[in-house]
Design a protein around this motif. Structure first.
Motif: not given
Length: 213
Positions: A11-24
């Protein structure tokens, strides 16, 4: 590059980012389903799953990072290179928005998204925390040997029965990355096709959590 996201479980501000890149042919919402399984281990992480910039003809909800008209090494390397600037700009914008840096970023890909995760993640000026690739391959390996790169830890996971991208792609990527001095962990999911099984899902979560925490 709009798509799906999941705010930090804390519920707090982001401390990390996980970037998810989808498939074709897929979309951000599809891969963002992974985020709900990972939130407990990464409660302060913002999960971002953008749609690729190009719509795939005939599929209303389908996107592509570049057209897969040819599967030669040269075509794959060129395609990834053309798609990379959009992802880099998205990453720059989000890191700046939340006052984070590459050490707070893990990039996760599936299939064509894995090609993009490896392409972008290894070429960032500053090293990302980790790259996790499911059911993909490494493009442009020859070029990597002749340019400055970063060397984040990499996890590659592949199904042994993948009919789309054979598991041999994992072995080739591991050899090429290790030759560049990159620490690579691999897992082959026995009998699994072009998908992610529960073991692979858990391993990815644990790898990302170790790298980001």
């Amino acid at each position: 590059m709009n798509g799906a996201s999941l705010q930090p479980l804390s519920g707090g501000p982001p401390k990390q980012i996980v970037l998810l890149l989808h498939g074709y042919g897929s979309n951000g919402a599809d891969l963002n389903s992974l985020a709900s399984h990972w939130q407990s281990a990464l409660p302060d992480a913002l999960f971002l799953a953008p749609n690729a910039p190009q719509r795939l003809g005939g599929l209303a909800a389908g996107y592509q990072w570049w057209p897969l008209s040819a599967f030669t090494p040269q075509a794959l390397a060129a395609g990834a290179a053309t798609a990379a600037p959009a992802i880099d700009a998205f990453v720059d914008r989000k890191l700046n928005q939340y006052a984070l840096n590459e050490a707070d970023l893990a990039i996760v890909g599936f299939s064509q998204g894995t090609m993009m995760a490896l392409h972008v993640g290894l070429r960032r000026t500053n090293q990302v925390a980790a790259i996790i690739g499911y059911s993909g391959l490494l493009t442009g390996a020859h070029e990597l040997a002749h340019r400055p790169i970063t060397k984040p830890p990499v996890l590659l996971i592949h199904g042994s029965a993948d009919p789309v991208i054979p598991v041999a792609a994992l072995h080739a990527a591991k050899d090429e990355l290790e030759h560049l001095g990159i620490n690579v962990t691999t897992h082959i999911s026995s009998g699994v096709g072009h998908s992610v099984d529960p073991v692979g899902l858990r391993m990815g979560m644990e790898f990302a959590a170790r790298a980001l925490n």
